[in-house]
Design a protein around this motif. Structure first.
Motif, PDB file in Angstrom:
ATOM      1  N   LYS A 165      13.476  -3.629   7.277  1.00 57.71           N
ATOM      2  CA  LYS A 165      12.145  -3.941   6.745  1.00 57.71           C
ATOM      3  C   LYS A 165      11.059  -3.124   7.443  1.00 57.71           C
ATOM      4  O   LYS A 165      10.044  -2.791   6.846  1.00 57.71           O
ATOM      5  N   THR A 166      11.302  -2.794   8.726  1.00 54.86           N
ATOM      6  CA  THR A 166      10.271  -2.083   9.484  1.00 54.86           C
ATOM      7  C   THR A 166       9.940  -0.741   8.829  1.00 54.86           C
ATOM      8  O   THR A 166       8.781  -0.358   8.714  1.00 54.86           O
TER       9      THR A 166
ATOM     10  N   GLY B 132      13.750  -9.948  15.304  1.00 61.06           N
ATOM     11  CA  GLY B 132      13.305  -8.567  15.366  1.00 61.06           C
ATOM     12  C   GLY B 132      13.867  -7.657  16.434  1.00 61.06           C
ATOM     13  O   GLY B 132      13.875  -6.454  16.256  1.00 61.06           O
TER      14      GLY B 132
ATOM     15  N   ASP C  35       4.810  -9.703   9.546  1.00 62.37           N
ATOM     16  CA  ASP C  35       6.265  -9.731   9.714  1.00 62.37           C
ATOM     17  C   ASP C  35       6.702 -11.165   9.991  1.00 62.37           C
ATOM     18  O   ASP C  35       6.011 -11.914  10.656  1.00 62.37           O
ATOM     19  N   GLU C  36       7.875 -11.513   9.500  1.00 61.22           N
ATOM     20  CA  GLU C  36       8.453 -12.830   9.767  1.00 61.22           C
ATOM     21  C   GLU C  36       7.510 -13.936   9.331  1.00 61.22           C
ATOM     22  O   GLU C  36       7.087 -14.779  10.107  1.00 61.22           O
TER      23      GLU C  36
HETATM   24 MG    MG Z   1      12.240  -6.941  11.676  1.00 64.55          MG
END
Ligand code: MG
Ligand code: ADP
Length: 682
Positions: free
Chosen positions: A293-294, A545, A388-389
């Motif tokens: 995803k990054t 992560g 994120d998350e």
């Molecule tokens: Mg990640």
């Protein structure tokens, strides 16, 4: 003056106060205070068909009466109906009670079936001695309501009865007529509160009766209306129109050692489509741990940066934010983009400098924790917010960052979650977001083998860690505790660190937990990433992560204490390189049924979506999305597993109402979500 519960007969100040505790202020509130269960005294249940936790009317012959030894004196009476047996248990044994129960006589009892020392038992049941063929008195299902101390079921029933008689006929119908098939509002409520003699008990007990489903459907429609109006509201403010990156993205990709996967490319294209419009993007990217995803976030950032807007990336923990900061700095600084760091723990001069860089626009890319939301953080020209998350942030926080846009514009929003969210849940929790799924892992990953090992064999596990690390691979050792306490967790990790340091003197060990200073944590993480440490002892702070491809073994102590999704997240820290990876779930026996099922699910699957579905089944939606979001999902009646099939239609009807019957929207929200924020529908 409006009507309150005080207008019902029998409701005085005291009762009104008790009702207020249940959030019941008016007769209409009473009508919507629905039974949590039903008592069925209309039939005798065969003892071969008992359900633990359910009340039941039983009849049988007394087999024995005795006083079992034990800490508390009690009397146990066994009865049998020819198909099964059950024990009646009395702890308050007054004089003469024993004499009432004569072996061989027939007794009719009513109570909740439980598991006791002698198997199935009823504690202090209501009882009545009858002849074996005595007929049942006419009776119907009796509602059992959620209540509060001091307010009896009988009183509640009586209040509800009055509300039904005098107020239910005035309830407006709030769904378009094509949705009201079998039950209008009044009929549905009457059926649910006072089911007729021939009602289907099983459907009612499970919430599947059409009268209940009619209300549930209406609640789902109200939720969808709330989500849709929020989406429309956010999209009513213009967002910057972003041009596709010509240069930056090519340079970024050229610097990578790998090519984006097909799924990464597809999702990037979906994002670019959104960015080119003047409406703000509201997109959720779901991808299992390790799906990459990054990179997708970085590619999205390229377009926005090259169009001269700022990008903010926010992560839920310091460790994760730091890791993004390191990655993005490495990727973007060589391309001439200045990256700033903002976190809650940053103080004084460093903080001032970061805020200055952000405010003047010198830093085009800003990475940090929720500190980014804070009022004193101002952006020069914020064009894209990446979160994120997501499951760790609430909707309110998402809205707060939106307000950091320039006057008259709102930034695009990209939300990334590694907790795969079952489709049904996504529709309800994120109905205001479009969804993209990265459904492909980067090539060359080897599957993770998961094993469960009882605590008694911990020695063998330590030996295995030693062997693994001696061969040049790295490992994680994760410590957990029962209490959700950072300090106790930290203590457990410190103890384990001390123990393993002594046991494995030839290995280099590191320790991270939530109570360490950010610099200390960062230093340890960096050392582990640079392969200067063999074994990292950690608390669940490493859950999300963290990315160290050479780590191929993970031990999770007390795995039975963690939820499925959390275990899946943790396990996702390994299996990122090309060596075969292992995850060892150490557990303490005996395992609960639920615990057994959780560990078995993890052994059997590494597919985040399969695991999330199971987690939803075992623990319910609140646990998956995090407590902050349970309010959002605070359904009064709906149960997403049971009622999943209603969702697509609820979404359609919600849209239809907003389009053709807008006058119904507010009353629906008032009825089902009185406390939800309102957004003018435009
Ligand atoms: Mg990640
Ligand atoms: P997550 O989706 O869990 O955030 P990351 O973005 O951290 O996953 O990526 C996991 C690992 O996979 C990282 O080491 C990253 O560099 C690597 N990676 C990402 N995309 C690819 C790709 N297309 N090919 C190979 N490796 C990739």
């Amino acid at each position: 003056m409006s009507i309150t519960v005080r207008d019902l007969s029998g409701v005085g100040e005291a009762a009104a106060q008790l009702l207020a505790k249940l959030h019941i202020y008016t007769p209409v509130d009473l009508l919507f205070h629905l039974p949590r269960d039903y008592e069925d005294r209309s039939r005798i249940i065969p003892m071969s068909q008992l359900f633990v936790g359910k009340t039941a009317l039983l009849q049988g012959t007394i087999q024995s009466v005795d006083f079992p030894p034990g800490k508390r004196t009690s009397m146990a009476i066994q009865i049998n109906d020819g198909m099964g047996k059950i024990t009646l248990r009395f702890y308050q044994v007054y004089k003469g009670l024993k004499e009432k129960f004569r072996v061989g006589s027939s007794v009719r009892v009513f109570g909740e079936v439980r598991v006791g020392a002698r198997g199935l038992e009823l504690y202090h049941p209501e009882y009545q001695f009858v002849s074996p063929d005595e007929p049942l008195p006419a009776s119907r299902l009796t509602a059992i309501y959620p209540t509060t101390e001091g307010l009896t079921q009988a009183k509640l029933r009586q209040f509800v009865d009055q509300a039904l008689k005098h107020y239910s006929q005035h309830l407006p119908e709030l769904l378009p007529s094509q949705c009201v098939k079998h039950y209008d509002m009044q009929a549905a409520l009457r059926y649910i509160h006072q089911p007729p003699v021939d009602a289907n008990v099983f459907d009612l007990a499970e919430g599947r009766h059409p009268a209940q489903q009619r209300l549930i459907f209406e609640e789902l429609v109200a939720h969808q209306i709330s989500l849709l109006t929020r989406r429309h509201y956010i999209q009513s403010i213009a967002a910057p129109v972003i041009q596709p990156s010509q240069q930056l993205i090519a340079e970024l990709l050229a610097g990578l050692a790998f090519k984006p996967t097909g799924a990464q490319q597809r999702v990037s294209a979906e994002i670019l489509q959104d960015l080119q419009h003047s409406k703000p993007m509201l997109r959720l990217v779901q991808g299992d741990v390790g799906a990459g995803k990054t990179l997708v976030a970085a590619m999205a950032a390229c377009h926005v940066l090259e169009s001269n807007w700022q990008v903010a990336l926010m992560a839920p923990t310091e460790i994760l934010a730091e890791q993004h900061f390191i990655n993005f700095s490495q990727w973007f600084e060589p391309l001439g983009i200045q990256v700033a760091w903002l976190s809650g723990k940053q103080k004084g001069k460093a903080r001032e400098l970061s805020e200055h860089l952000v405010k003047t626009g010198q830093a085009q890319l800003v990475i940090g924790t929720h500190a980014l939301f804070q009022a004193n953080v101002a952006f020069k020209k914020l064009g894209l917010v990446i979160i994120d998350e997501q499951h760790r942030f609430g909707v309110d926080q998402r809205l707060a960052l939106r307000e950091k846009g320039n006057a008259g514009t709102t930034p695009h929003q990209l939300v990334m979650t590694a907790t795969p969210i079952p489709r049904t849940l996504a529709m309800s929790a994120y109905g205001d977001l479009d969804t993209s799924i990265i459904d492909e892992l980067p090539p060359g990953r080897t599957p993770i083998t998961t094993v469960t090992i009882p605590f008694e064999k911990r020695e063998q596990v330590i030996a295995r860690v030693a062997a693994n690390c001696t061969e040049g691979r790295q490992a994680y050792w994760v410590c957990t505790l029962v209490e959700q306490s950072e300090s106790l967790d930290a203590q457990a990790a410190e103890d384990t660190f001390a123990e393993l340091s002594e046991r494995l003197p030839h290995l280099k060990l590191g320790l991270v937990h939530g109570r360490m200073k950010p610099e200390e944590k960062q230093a340890v993480m960096r050392a582990f990433k640079n392969n200067e440490l063999h074994l990292l002892i950690a608390t669940t702070v490493i859950e999300v992560g963290v990315d160290v491809p050479n780590a191929s073994l993970m031990i999770i102590e007390n795995a039975e204490r963690l939820g499925l999704s959390q275990l899946h997240q943790l396990r996702g820290r390994v299996g990122r390189g090309s060596t075969a990876s292992f995850c060892v779930l150490l557990y303490k026996s005996p395992l609960s049924e639920n615990g057994t099922e959780r560990l078995a699910t993890l052994r059997a699957s590494t597919d985040g979506f399969v695991i999330a579905e199971k987690d939803l089944e075992l623990r319910g939606p609140g646990e998956i999305l995090g407590t902050r979001q349970t309010g959002l999902l605070g359904f009064r009646l709906a149960n997403l597993q049971r009622d999943e099939y209603l969702l697509p239609q609820a979404q359609r009807i919600a849209a239809l109402i907003l389009k053709d019957h807008a006058e119904l929207a507010e009353p629906l929200l008032q009825r089902w979500l009185p406390e939800a924020p309102r957004y003018a529908y435009v």
